[in-house]
Enzyme design. Structure first.
Site, PDB file in Angstrom:
ATOM      1  N   GLU A 211       0.822  -1.230   0.000  1.00  0.00           N
ATOM      2  CA  GLU A 211       0.000   0.000   0.000  1.00  0.00           C
ATOM      3  C   GLU A 211       0.851   1.273   0.000  1.00  0.00           C
ATOM      4  OE1 GLU A 211      -3.064  -0.185   3.055  1.00  0.00           O
ATOM      5  OE2 GLU A 211      -4.143  -1.707   1.924  1.00  0.00           O
TER       6      GLU A 211
ATOM      7  N   GLU B  47      -5.661  -8.361  -0.438  1.00  0.00           N
ATOM      8  CA  GLU B  47      -6.363  -8.053   0.822  1.00  0.00           C
ATOM      9  C   GLU B  47      -7.825  -7.805   0.466  1.00  0.00           C
ATOM     10  OE1 GLU B  47      -4.790  -5.168   3.608  1.00  0.00           O
ATOM     11  OE2 GLU B  47      -2.730  -5.665   3.017  1.00  0.00           O
TER      12      GLU B  47
END
Ligand code: AHR
Length: 506
Positions: free
Chosen positions: A176, A295
């Site tokens: 991320e 995710e």
């Protein structure tokens, strides 16, 4: 309008979306809260084996048949020194873990993770730190894990008792990196550059690696999808997958809208595929970059409790969502979304696996139980292997807060020529009415119903707990019937359905 509704579905062996990569049923374990300590690793627990792994947890992970596990983070990885977690335990440093404001004891690290992976019978998906660290740490870690011997890092691994390389093939280039919360957050150009250089040296050490570059943290990020385009422009030739992350919530207490969220996930996947193929065209490349949805889950129940936890605890009970029945339906819809693009989504990880926003829950020093979301994940992992078929669906629709024309019927089918099975996974999103499903089968002569599993509950907020672990649990009580090539089934209001067909006489 009240009363049963009707939906039709047409399935044909030739409506093939693509082969399902088993790794689409992967999971994620981060050094976060009680995922590791008190989750998979608890040396003092009565079920712990000689390595300190909880065998009760191991049993449930095996039951899920998880094909790949992403590790060690997550936000954690962007501040992690992997070298802290190797070698004699008594010499490993305690560190301030900044991402989750905890104390990391480093009693569990890369080698312990690989021991656990081998016991589970799964595969590792390892992430390197491209936040606070860079290409040097990344290449050294690949050398430690994968080089046979005769060099500093590979010999150190041997010295630590691992004569054979861990041989980890799948690696994530950070986590991320588009998120301002991330340690070492970068612009797309900054990240594209470091990801390319890290990928280059990692593949110099081991050319057989498969690499995942970071896409956006979610589709609402202001930099999405320009982030993907810029990052892939830099890294296209070096990487194999781009990541996607998504978490849904029902903070608004609007079940119909919550159940519709997977429509947004479909659009997210399609957009990322579009960006990959745009860069492919721009580069006149023959190579295809696929998707790693590494995710995904529901996440929101634990936000308040997590905010109240004191900083700098070891393995604090944070992000411990207790999942409801409606969450299980949303997880079912999300799994269906992944399979709808099985041609391009090759890896996916439910986030996470144990205790932290997870299908498996433990009490430190106590029991283990299956959360509601365990079941759709289990069913897909067990019966969703083979190739995905596009179901041509004609379903009544509804409008929700965020989406129009949401079909009440969400479904996918998976065929397997080896086992000669065909499985339909279906959610009825209708809060009140059953859905009469009529499914026409093409090229599936001689099949019969094996079982029709359902997951239903009268209370959308019903949960499983250590005291009442089977409150929300599947039953083999569906009424699916096959008459020639017509499959008929009543899908209960708000239900998850698994209709398994197999070749008669097998
Ligand atoms: O899974 C929990 C967190 O969610 C991860 O650490 C991070 O990557 C994401 O924001």
């Amino acid at each position: 309008m009240g009363g049963p509704k009707k939906a039709t579905m047409t399935l044909d062996r030739s409506f093939r979306i693509g082969d399902i990569d088993d790794r689409i049923y992967g999971a994620f374990i981060e050094h976060l809260g009680r995922a590791i300590y008190g989750g998979i690793y608890e040396p003092d627990h009565e079920s712990a084996d000689a390595d300190g792994f909880r065998t009760d947890v191991l049993g449930l992970v095996k039951e899920l048949d998880v094909p790949v596990v992403r590790y060690p983070g997550g936000n954690f990885v962007s501040g992690y020194n992997w070298e802290d977690g190797i070698g004699p335990r008594e010499e490993r440093p305690r560190r301030l873990e900044l991402a989750w404001r905890s104390i990391e004891t480093n009693q569990f690290g890369t080698d312990e993770f690989m021991d656990w992976v081998n016991k589970v019978g799964t595969e590792a998906m390892m992430a390197v730190n491209l936040g606070s660290r860079g290409i040097d740490g990344a290449r050294n870690m690949v050398e430690y894990c994968n080089h046979p011997g005769g060099t500093y890092w590979s010999d150190l691994r041997k010295q630590h008792g691992y004569a054979e390389p861990h041989d980890i093939k799948l690696w994530c280039l950070g986590n991320e990196m588009d998120g301002p919360w991330q340690i070492g957050h970068k612009t797309a150009v900054e990240y594209g550059r470091i990801a390319l250089e890290a990928a280059k040296v990692m593949k110099m050490v081991d050319p057989s690696l498969e690499l995942v570059v970071c896409g956006s943290s979610n589709a609402r990020m202001p930099t999405f999808p320009e982030w993907e385009a810029t990052v892939l422009d830099h890294t296209y030739d070096m990487v194999d997958y781009i990541s996607l992350h998504t978490y849904f919530n029902n903070k608004a207490n609007d079940t119909a809208n919550f159940l519709a969220q997977s429509v947004g996930m479909d659009a997210f996947i399609d957009t990322v595929i579009g960006v990959c193929d745009y860069i492919k065209a721009k580069k006149r490349s023959q190579k295809v970059v696929n998707l790693s949805f590494d995710e995904w889950n529901v996440w929101y129940h634990s936000h308040e409790a997590t905010a109240k936890e004191e900083s700098w605890q070891i393995a604090p009970p944070i992000l411990e969502d207790v999942y409801t029945f409606e969450d299980a339906l949303v997880v079912g819809c999300m799994l269906i979304s992944l399979l709808k693009r099985a041609d391009r989504v090759k890896i996916a990880c439910i986030a996470q696996l144990v205790n932290v926003i997870a299908p498996i829950m433990t009490r430190t020093g106590g029991g283990v139980w299956r959360q509601t979301i365990f079941y759709p994940y289990l069913h897909m992992s067990l019966y969703g292997r083979g190739y995905a078929l596009t179901p041509v669906i004609d379903s009544p629709v509804y409008d929700s807060q965020d989406f129009s024309d949401v079909p009440y019927l969400e479904a996918i089918a998976v065929a397997n020529d080896e086992t000669e099975e065909l499985t339909v996974f279906a959610v009825n999103r209708d809060l009140e009415n059953p859905l009469n499903l009529e499914c026409r089968l093409g090229n599936f002569e001689g099949y019969q119903v094996i079982e029709h599993i359902t997951l239903t509950h009268t209370d959308v907020r019903a949960v499983n707990t250590e005291e009442n672990p089977n409150n929300v649990a599947p039953k083999r009580n569906g009424n699916a019937k096959l008459n020639g090539l017509i499959l008929a089934a009543d899908l209960a209001p708000l239900s998850w359905n698994v209709i398994r067909l197999g070749k008669a006489g097998k």
